[in-house]
Design a protein around this motif. Structure first.
Motif, PDB file in Angstrom:
ATOM      1  N   GLY A 181       0.833  -1.154  -0.078  1.00 10.30           N
ATOM      2  CA  GLY A 181      -0.073   0.049   0.025  1.00 10.30           C
ATOM      3  C   GLY A 181       0.733   1.320   0.177  1.00 10.30           C
ATOM      4  N   ALA A 182       2.130   1.297   0.808  1.00  9.19           N
ATOM      5  CA  ALA A 182       2.870   2.471   0.822  1.00  9.19           C
ATOM      6  C   ALA A 182       3.535   2.547  -0.532  1.00  9.19           C
ATOM      7  N   ILE A 183       3.806   1.524  -1.164  1.00  9.52           N
ATOM      8  CA  ILE A 183       4.496   1.464  -2.822  1.00  9.52           C
ATOM      9  C   ILE A 183       3.357   2.118  -3.605  1.00  9.52           C
ATOM     10  N   THR A 184       2.234   1.761  -3.657  1.00  8.21           N
ATOM     11  CA  THR A 184       1.408   2.117  -4.797  1.00  8.21           C
ATOM     12  C   THR A 184       0.595   3.207  -4.527  1.00  8.21           C
ATOM     13  N   ARG A 185       0.079   3.310  -3.099  1.00  4.46           N
ATOM     14  CA  ARG A 185      -0.791   4.442  -2.475  1.00  4.46           C
ATOM     15  C   ARG A 185      -2.192   4.608  -3.226  1.00  4.46           C
ATOM     16  N   HIS A 186      -2.568   3.345  -3.667  1.00  2.00           N
ATOM     17  CA  HIS A 186      -3.911   3.027  -4.504  1.00  2.00           C
ATOM     18  C   HIS A 186      -4.385   1.746  -4.154  1.00  2.00           C
ATOM     19  N   THR A 187      -5.569   1.788  -3.237  1.00  2.00           N
ATOM     20  CA  THR A 187      -6.234   0.470  -2.737  1.00  2.00           C
ATOM     21  C   THR A 187      -6.269  -0.264  -3.648  1.00  2.00           C
ATOM     22  N   ALA A 188      -7.108  -0.380  -5.057  1.00  2.00           N
ATOM     23  CA  ALA A 188      -7.221  -1.409  -5.703  1.00  2.00           C
ATOM     24  C   ALA A 188      -5.885  -1.980  -6.263  1.00  2.00           C
ATOM     25  N   SER A 189      -5.007  -1.191  -6.812  1.00  2.00           N
ATOM     26  CA  SER A 189      -3.738  -1.971  -7.266  1.00  2.00           C
ATOM     27  C   SER A 189      -2.983  -2.625  -6.139  1.00  2.00           C
ATOM     28  N   ALA A 190      -3.258  -2.151  -4.964  1.00  2.00           N
ATOM     29  CA  ALA A 190      -2.300  -2.817  -3.988  1.00  2.00           C
ATOM     30  C   ALA A 190      -2.898  -4.041  -3.785  1.00  2.00           C
ATOM     31  N   ILE A 191      -4.196  -4.224  -3.658  1.00  2.00           N
ATOM     32  CA  ILE A 191      -4.788  -5.375  -3.227  1.00  2.00           C
ATOM     33  C   ILE A 191      -4.796  -6.454  -4.257  1.00  2.00           C
ATOM     34  N   GLY A 192      -4.612  -5.784  -5.798  1.00  2.00           N
ATOM     35  CA  GLY A 192      -4.332  -6.720  -6.794  1.00  2.00           C
ATOM     36  C   GLY A 192      -3.062  -7.373  -6.745  1.00  2.00           C
ATOM     37  N   VAL A 193      -1.934  -6.468  -6.403  1.00  2.00           N
ATOM     38  CA  VAL A 193      -0.768  -6.925  -6.183  1.00  2.00           C
ATOM     39  C   VAL A 193      -0.399  -8.102  -4.943  1.00  2.00           C
ATOM     40  N   LEU A 194      -1.308  -7.670  -4.248  1.00  2.00           N
ATOM     41  CA  LEU A 194      -1.228  -8.836  -2.902  1.00  2.00           C
ATOM     42  C   LEU A 194      -2.048 -10.115  -3.166  1.00  2.00           C
ATOM     43  N   VAL A 195      -3.121  -9.880  -3.876  1.00  2.00           N
ATOM     44  CA  VAL A 195      -3.554 -11.229  -4.571  1.00  2.00           C
ATOM     45  C   VAL A 195      -2.967 -12.056  -5.446  1.00  2.00           C
ATOM     46  N   GLY A 196      -2.214 -11.241  -6.375  1.00  2.00           N
ATOM     47  CA  GLY A 196      -1.355 -11.966  -7.243  1.00  2.00           C
ATOM     48  C   GLY A 196      -0.212 -12.886  -6.573  1.00  2.00           C
ATOM     49  N   ILE A 197       0.333 -12.176  -5.660  1.00  2.00           N
ATOM     50  CA  ILE A 197       1.378 -12.788  -4.875  1.00  2.00           C
ATOM     51  C   ILE A 197       1.015 -13.944  -4.085  1.00  2.00           C
ATOM     52  N   THR A 198      -0.136 -13.757  -3.185  1.00  2.00           N
ATOM     53  CA  THR A 198      -0.454 -14.926  -2.441  1.00  2.00           C
ATOM     54  C   THR A 198      -1.390 -15.739  -2.963  1.00  2.00           C
ATOM     55  N   TYR A 199      -2.125 -15.662  -4.034  1.00  2.00           N
ATOM     56  CA  TYR A 199      -3.118 -16.770  -4.674  1.00  2.00           C
ATOM     57  C   TYR A 199      -2.675 -17.165  -6.106  1.00  2.00           C
ATOM     58  N   VAL A 200      -2.625 -16.205  -7.024  1.00  2.00           N
ATOM     59  CA  VAL A 200      -2.814 -16.266  -8.276  1.00  2.00           C
ATOM     60  C   VAL A 200      -1.231 -16.942  -8.678  1.00  2.00           C
ATOM     61  N   LEU A 201      -0.081 -16.112  -8.694  1.00  2.00           N
ATOM     62  CA  LEU A 201       1.081 -16.657  -8.891  1.00  2.00           C
ATOM     63  C   LEU A 201       1.495 -18.015  -8.605  1.00  2.00           C
ATOM     64  N   PRO A 202       1.600 -18.173  -7.182  1.00  2.00           N
ATOM     65  CA  PRO A 202       1.670 -19.590  -6.864  1.00  2.00           C
ATOM     66  C   PRO A 202       0.966 -20.697  -7.622  1.00  2.00           C
ATOM     67  N   ALA A 203      -0.440 -20.263  -7.715  1.00  2.00           N
ATOM     68  CA  ALA A 203      -1.356 -21.491  -8.455  1.00  2.00           C
ATOM     69  C   ALA A 203      -0.911 -21.730  -9.852  1.00  2.00           C
ATOM     70  N   LEU A 204      -0.624 -20.495 -10.582  1.00  2.00           N
ATOM     71  CA  LEU A 204      -0.068 -20.614 -12.138  1.00  2.00           C
ATOM     72  C   LEU A 204       1.173 -21.400 -12.104  1.00  2.00           C
ATOM     73  N   LEU A 205       2.154 -21.041 -11.096  1.00  2.81           N
ATOM     74  CA  LEU A 205       3.536 -21.596 -11.201  1.00  2.81           C
ATOM     75  C   LEU A 205       3.338 -23.110 -10.867  1.00  2.81           C
ATOM     76  N   ALA A 206       2.669 -23.358  -9.917  1.00  3.51           N
ATOM     77  CA  ALA A 206       2.460 -24.860  -9.404  1.00  3.51           C
ATOM     78  C   ALA A 206       1.937 -25.717 -10.465  1.00  3.51           C
ATOM     79  N   GLY A 207       0.997 -25.209 -11.183  1.00  2.00           N
ATOM     80  CA  GLY A 207       0.433 -25.765 -12.668  1.00  2.00           C
ATOM     81  C   GLY A 207       1.271 -25.979 -13.712  1.00  2.00           C
ATOM     82  N   THR A 208       2.346 -25.213 -13.704  1.00  2.00           N
ATOM     83  CA  THR A 208       3.401 -25.187 -14.859  1.00  2.00           C
ATOM     84  C   THR A 208       4.765 -25.724 -14.623  1.00  2.00           C
ATOM     85  N   THR A 209       5.318 -25.415 -13.441  1.00  2.00           N
ATOM     86  CA  THR A 209       6.627 -25.745 -13.061  1.00  2.00           C
ATOM     87  C   THR A 209       6.612 -26.832 -11.853  1.00  2.00           C
ATOM     88  N   GLY A 210       5.574 -27.173 -11.188  1.00  2.00           N
ATOM     89  CA  GLY A 210       5.366 -27.904  -9.952  1.00  2.00           C
ATOM     90  C   GLY A 210       5.781 -26.750  -8.600  1.00  2.00           C
TER      91      GLY A 210
END
Length: 265
Positions: A181-210
Motif C-alpha cells: 500500500g505504501a508503494i502504490t498508494r492506491h487501494t485497488a492496485s495494492a490489493i491486486g498485487v497482494l492477491v497476485g502474490i498470495t494466490y494467483v502466481l503460486p497457483a499458476l507456477l504450481a500448475g506449470t513448474t510444480g
C-alpha cells in the motif's frame, strides 16, 4: 512567538512514541478494522471446524504416515491472510484516498517515522489477533473431530510450532499489505498485487513448474511449510520458509519506506 522558536518545539515533541499513539487511535477508531478482524476470527474458526468435522480417519499405512490433522485445522489461514492483508493495505492507502495522509504528515513530518510507527502498531495488532485466532481455531477444530480420527495436541511434536508460526504468518501478510500500500498508494492496485502474490502466481507456477518456484511464495509456504507437522516432499522446511517470509515483509516495507520518503503527500 517566532517561527524560529516554535519549530524546534514541534520537532522535539513528535517522536516514535507519539506517532505510535496516533496510529493506534486511528486504527482502533475505524469500524472497518473491527469488522475485518471479526470476519477473520469467524471465518477461520468456521473453516477449521468444517474441515475437521469432515476429516476421516486415514486408511492404509502410507496415508496414516502422511496424515496431518494440524495442517487441516489451520486451513482457514488461507482466508485469514486475505482479510488481514487487505486491512494492511487499507491502513495506509485509505489515508491517501481520503486525504488524511496530509494531516498525518503534518503532525509527523518524518515520513519514515510515520511508516515505522504505523507498521509497529498494525503489526503488533495483527500478531496478537493472528495468534489468538489460530489457537482458538485449533482447539475448536480438534474438538469437532469425529471419533476414531487421531486428535492432535499442542504437546505433540511440531504442533505448537505450527500453530505459532501460522499466527505469525498472518501478521507478516498484513505487513506485506501495508508495504504494498505504501508503494502504490492506491487501494485497488495494492490489493491486486497482494492477491497476485498470495494466490494467483503460486497457483499458476504450481500448475506449470510444480513446486520448484511456487514453494517460495507465501501461501505455499504457509500451507506446506509452516502449518505442517509432517514434512512435505519438495517444500521448504518450516524455518527456511519463515525466513523467506521475513525477507518478503522486510523488502516490501523497505521499498515502501524509500518511496514514501521521496514523495510529497
Amino acid at each position: 512567538m517566532s517561527a524560529t522558536t516554535y519549530a524546534p518545539a514541534l520537532a522535539g515533541h513528535y517522536g516514535f512514541r507519539q506517532a505510535a499513539r496516533m496510529e493506534w487511535i486511528k486504527l482502533r477508531s475505524l469500524r472497518s478494522t473491527m469488522y475485518a478482524l471479526l470476519l477473520t476470527v469467524a471465518g477461520m474458526i468456521a473453516m477449521g471446524i468444517v474441515t475437521m468435522a469432515n476429516t476421516k480417519a486415514p486408511q492404509g499405512a502410507s496415508r496414516v504416515a502422511s496424515f496431518d490433522p494440524t495442517n487441516n485445522v489451520l486451513a482457514g489461514v488461507a482466508l485469514g491472510q486475505l482479510i488481514i492483508g487487505v486491512l494492511g493495505v487499507l491502513a495506509i492507502s485509505g489515508e491517501y484516498s481520503s486525504g488524511t495522509i496530509r494531516s498525518t504528515l503534518a503532525a509527523v513530518p518524518d515520513r519514515r517515522l510515520a511508516l515505522a510507527a504505523k507498521a509497529a502498531v498494525f503489526g503488533a495488532l495483527a500478531l496478537v489477533i493472528g495468534e489468538v485466532v489460530t489457537f482458538v481455531t485449533f482447539l475448536a477444530g480438534t474438538a469437532a473431530l469425529s471419533p476414531g480420527v487421531p486428535r492432535p495436541s499442542l504437546g505433540d511434536p511440531a504442533v505448537l510450532r505450527a500453530v505459532l508460526m501460522s499466527g505469525a504468518y498472518l501478521a507478516m501478510v498484513g505487513l506485506m499489505g501495508l508495504g504494498i500500500g505504501a508503494i502504490t498508494r492506491h487501494t485497488a492496485s495494492a490489493i491486486g498485487v497482494l492477491v497476485g502474490i498470495t494466490y494467483v502466481l503460486p497457483a499458476l507456477l504450481a500448475g506449470t513448474t510444480g513446486t520448484t518456484v511456487a514453494k517460495f511464495f507465501p501461501t505455499m509456504i504457509a500451507g506446506n511449510s509452516l502449518a505442517v507437522t509432517v514434512p512435505v516432499d519438495g517444500m521448504l522446511s518450516p524455518w527456511a520458509g519463515f525466513g523467506v517470509l521475513c525477507l518478503y515483509t522486510a523488502a516490501f516495507l523497505a521499498v515502501g519506506d524509500r518511496l514514501l520518503a521521496r514523495r510529497d503527500a
